[in-house]
Design a protein around this motif. Structure first.
Motif, short mmCIF file in Angstrom:
data_model
loop_
_atom_site.label_atom_id
_atom_site.label_comp_id
_atom_site.label_asym_id
_atom_site.label_seq_id
_atom_site.Cartn_x
_atom_site.Cartn_y
_atom_site.Cartn_z
N THR A 1 -12.09 1.21 4.70
CA THR A 1 -11.36 2.46 4.83
C THR A 1 -11.39 2.87 6.31
O THR A 1 -10.46 3.40 7.01
N LEU A 2 -12.55 2.91 7.03
CA LEU A 2 -12.53 3.37 8.42
C LEU A 2 -11.77 2.40 9.25
O LEU A 2 -11.06 2.81 10.42
N LEU A 3 -11.83 1.17 8.98
CA LEU A 3 -10.84 0.15 9.78
C LEU A 3 -9.38 0.47 9.68
O LEU A 3 -8.74 0.34 10.34
N MET A 4 -9.06 0.72 8.31
CA MET A 4 -7.76 1.17 8.04
C MET A 4 -7.23 2.24 8.74
O MET A 4 -6.19 2.45 9.01
N ALA A 5 -8.11 3.35 9.04
CA ALA A 5 -7.78 4.41 9.80
C ALA A 5 -7.12 4.13 11.21
O ALA A 5 -6.33 4.82 11.78
N ARG A 6 -7.36 2.80 11.67
CA ARG A 6 -7.03 2.59 13.17
C ARG A 6 -5.53 2.19 13.05
O ARG A 6 -5.06 2.15 13.88
N PHE A 7 -4.75 2.20 11.99
CA PHE A 7 -3.58 1.62 11.92
C PHE A 7 -2.47 3.11 11.50
O PHE A 7 -1.47 3.07 11.39
N GLY A 8 -3.33 4.32 11.64
CA GLY A 8 -2.67 5.63 11.50
C GLY A 8 -2.55 6.15 10.01
O GLY A 8 -2.90 5.58 9.14
N PRO A 9 -2.41 7.49 10.17
CA PRO A 9 -2.52 8.13 8.90
C PRO A 9 -1.56 7.75 7.67
O PRO A 9 -2.15 7.93 6.54
N ASP A 10 -0.40 7.37 7.81
CA ASP A 10 0.34 7.12 6.82
C ASP A 10 -0.30 5.60 6.11
O ASP A 10 -0.05 5.47 4.89
N VAL A 11 -0.57 4.67 6.90
CA VAL A 11 -1.25 3.40 6.33
C VAL A 11 -2.53 3.75 5.64
O VAL A 11 -2.87 3.35 4.66
N LEU A 12 -3.25 4.69 6.18
CA LEU A 12 -4.68 5.09 5.54
C LEU A 12 -4.27 5.65 4.30
O LEU A 12 -5.09 5.82 3.25
N ALA A 13 -3.31 6.77 4.15
CA ALA A 13 -2.83 7.36 2.97
C ALA A 13 -2.53 6.28 2.01
O ALA A 13 -2.76 6.30 0.78
N ALA A 14 -1.74 5.15 2.38
CA ALA A 14 -1.25 4.21 1.47
C ALA A 14 -2.23 3.52 0.95
O ALA A 14 -2.24 2.97 -0.27
N HIS A 15 -3.50 2.92 1.82
CA HIS A 15 -4.41 2.49 1.28
C HIS A 15 -5.16 3.09 0.33
O HIS A 15 -5.74 2.77 -0.77
N THR A 16 -5.42 4.45 0.61
CA THR A 16 -6.20 5.28 -0.56
C THR A 16 -5.31 5.51 -1.72
O THR A 16 -6.05 5.53 -2.94
N VAL A 17 -4.13 5.69 -1.91
CA VAL A 17 -3.58 5.66 -3.06
C VAL A 17 -3.57 4.38 -3.75
O VAL A 17 -3.91 4.39 -4.99
N THR A 18 -3.34 3.22 -3.09
CA THR A 18 -3.32 2.05 -3.68
C THR A 18 -4.86 1.80 -4.21
O THR A 18 -4.77 1.29 -5.63
N LEU A 19 -5.92 2.26 -3.65
CA LEU A 19 -7.23 2.07 -4.26
C LEU A 19 -7.49 3.04 -5.34
O LEU A 19 -8.36 2.68 -6.32
N GLN A 20 -6.67 4.29 -5.53
CA GLN A 20 -6.93 5.06 -6.58
C GLN A 20 -6.21 4.49 -7.91
O GLN A 20 -6.94 4.43 -8.77
N ALA A 21 -5.28 3.54 -7.64
CA ALA A 21 -4.42 3.07 -8.75
C ALA A 21 -5.48 1.96 -9.45
O ALA A 21 -5.30 1.91 -10.36
N ILE A 22 -5.96 1.14 -8.59
CA ILE A 22 -6.57 -0.15 -8.76
C ILE A 22 -7.91 0.35 -9.35
O ILE A 22 -8.43 -0.30 -10.48
N THR A 23 -8.61 1.59 -8.96
CA THR A 23 -9.75 1.97 -9.54
C THR A 23 -9.61 2.44 -10.83
O THR A 23 -10.29 2.51 -11.87
N ALA A 24 -8.45 3.03 -11.17
CA ALA A 24 -8.30 3.54 -12.47
C ALA A 24 -8.13 2.39 -13.42
O ALA A 24 -8.84 2.25 -14.55
N MET A 25 -7.47 1.24 -12.92
CA MET A 25 -7.22 0.41 -13.81
C MET A 25 -8.70 -0.51 -14.23
O MET A 25 -8.93 -0.97 -14.98
N PHE A 26 -9.48 -0.45 -13.09
CA PHE A 26 -10.54 -1.32 -12.91
C PHE A 26 -11.60 -0.68 -14.05
O PHE A 26 -12.65 -1.51 -14.27
N MET A 27 -11.47 0.55 -14.63
CA MET A 27 -12.29 1.07 -15.70
C MET A 27 -12.41 0.04 -16.99
O MET A 27 -13.17 0.09 -17.57
#
Length: 469
Positions: free
Chosen positions: A261-287
């Motif tokens: 996530t820290l490395l992802m921040a180097r690509f800008g706020p939109d990319v970081l937000a997209a990364h966060t949203v994707t992680l939220q989606a797969i984390t819910a499924m991972f349960m």
């Protein structure tokens, strides 16, 4: 006792009966944090930032302690499979004592950390509020660790429904008490962020208290008699030896995602937000595979405790098949309807989110493979815990996450200029290696002839030989 020649369909039915309530419990545990985040988010950005900063300091230590406590379930499962009621009782009592010892060591550390927190808080974070939140929230450590021991005893002996009922009750408690303490209700004062933390703490204590009686009743029904103090002490040491690699494994995994996530921040706020949203989606499924992994570990542990490694092998393979099937279905959903998946977490109709949606859709394409291997590796890890094999999986995880996952990801992202997608490819490579290595190790432990060897080592066939190769 389940017979050694149980068929694959019968094993599947037994696994699903156990896994269903466990999966619901996993979703309930996730819902507790979602409720807390929702309450804090409605208090305002100041409170949300303070809680996020405090949680970042708390989470890594806490998740490792929970990992240590996950040793209770396989110890209880193997004792139950061997028909050893006293062993089940020892697993519970040792687990509760270990929870107290870990809390006694970690709670003062959290308070010291809270004292130093203001010195390192970045601009825009109310450091005093973050420190107060951390001090309050850490008071839930002991009941949460005790709940993990109680839960492990019940699930390890094939009785997960009480855990599910209590977990759902905890969600209801948090949903009612959280807003009441945070915003004030009737005679209750408005406590703000501290009230939200206190609600989470009270839910933890409430859940541990409710689960105490079912766990004790289960032990008594299993014939668990009194145990000498030195026996409980020995069980604490055995639980810690089994559990510390689990804790470090969870810490290594959490650390990998944090660094990514820290490395992802180097690509800008939109990319970081997209990364966060994707992680939220797969984390819910991972349960779901996470719950299947826990159930698989119990089934494997019970079979291994009975010295039936052929049945343990079948239980592990059935669990792996269930997790892979579930994650393949989710992968198909992500590939065929990515906007439907992302729409749960972000407004896909808002033109302002167009770039975020496009980037997250690209991430979901990679996550389709990522999730399949992730489901396999977590289930293989659960199966190995059922065999009380945790140290080699730790080494596999360190290599997979920190060398292959982060190393390949950084190389692809920065040296080969694949950008943010390279980091996701790296995560997938690391998890693929972990899945292959852990499945191979499980098959090695349960290879033909293992059962005969266990019988020779135990002398009377009443117990399983511990993994040693």
């Amino acid at each position: 006792m389940t017979p050694a020649d149980v068929s694959t369909p019968a094993e599947l039915r037994a696994l699903l009966r156990l896994a269903g309530p466990v999966v619901v419990s996993q979703f309930a545990s996730n819902a507790l944090s979602l409720i807390a985040t929702a309450v804090i988010g409605r208090l305002g950005a100041r409170e949300l930032a303070a809680a996020a900063y405090a949680n970042a300091a708390y989470y890594l230590v806490f998740i490792m302690l929970v990992g240590v406590m996950l040793s209770v379930a396989p110890r209880a499962a193997q004792a139950y499979g061997a028909g050893n009621g006293t062993g089940v009782a020892l697993a519970l009592r040792g687990g509760l004592r270990l929870a107290a010892l870990l809390s006694a060591a970690a709670l003062p550390l959290m308070w010291v950390l809270a004292a130093f927190l203001p010195r390192f808080a970045p601009d825009g974070v109310d450091s005093g509020l973050a420190a107060a939140y951390l001090r309050t929230y850490s008071l839930g450590m002991l009941p949460t660790l005790a709940f993990t021991a109680l839960r492990g005893t019940l699930e390890g002996t094939g009785q997960p429904r009480a855990v599910t009922a209590v977990a759902l009750g905890g969600v209801t408690w948090a949903a009612l008490v959280g807003p009441a303490l945070a915003f004030g209700l009737g005679p209750l004062p408005r406590l703000g962020l501290i009230g939200a933390a206190a609600a989470s703490v009270s839910a933890s204590w409430w859940m541990a208290a409710l689960l105490w009686r079912p766990a004790q009743r289960r032990v008594r029904r299993g014939g668990g008699g009194g145990a000498a103090a030195q026996d409980v002490g020995a069980e604490v040491r055995a639980l810690f030896r089994l559990g510390w690699p689990i804790g470090l494994t969870l810490g290594a995994e959490g650390g990998m995602f944090s660094v990514t996530t820290l490395l992802m921040a180097r690509f800008g706020p939109d990319v970081l937000a997209a990364h966060t949203v994707t992680l939220q989606a797969i984390t819910a499924m991972f349960m779901i595979p996470l719950g299947v992994a826990s159930a698989t570990g119990v089934r494997v542990g019970q079979a291994a405790g009975a010295g039936q490694f052929a049945r343990a092998r079948r239980a592990g393979m059935v669990g792996l098949g269930v997790s892979a099937t579930v994650m393949l279905a989710f992968a198909a959903l992500e590939l065929l309807a990515p906007r439907t998946v992302l729409g749960v977490f972000v407004n896909v109709q808002d033109p302002a989110n167009a770039r975020l949606i496009a980037t997250a859709t690209a991430f979901l394409t990679i996550a389709a493979l990522f999730q399949v291997v992730d489901g396999i590796q977590v289930t293989a890890n659960g199966a190995l815990r059922g065999l009380q094999d945790t140290r080699t999986p730790l080494l596999v995880s360190l290599l997979a996450y920190w060398v292959i996952g982060l190393g390949v990801g950084a190389w692809l992202a920065f040296s080969l200029s694949l950008g943010a997608r390279g980091l996701w490819f790296g995560l997938t490579a690391g998890l693929s290696f972990a899945a292959a290595a852990l499945v191979t190790r499980f098959l090695h432990h349960t290879r033909p002839g293992r059962e005969a060897r266990a019988l020779r080592l135990s002398g009377d066939g009443s117990g399983a030989a511990p993994p040693s190769d």
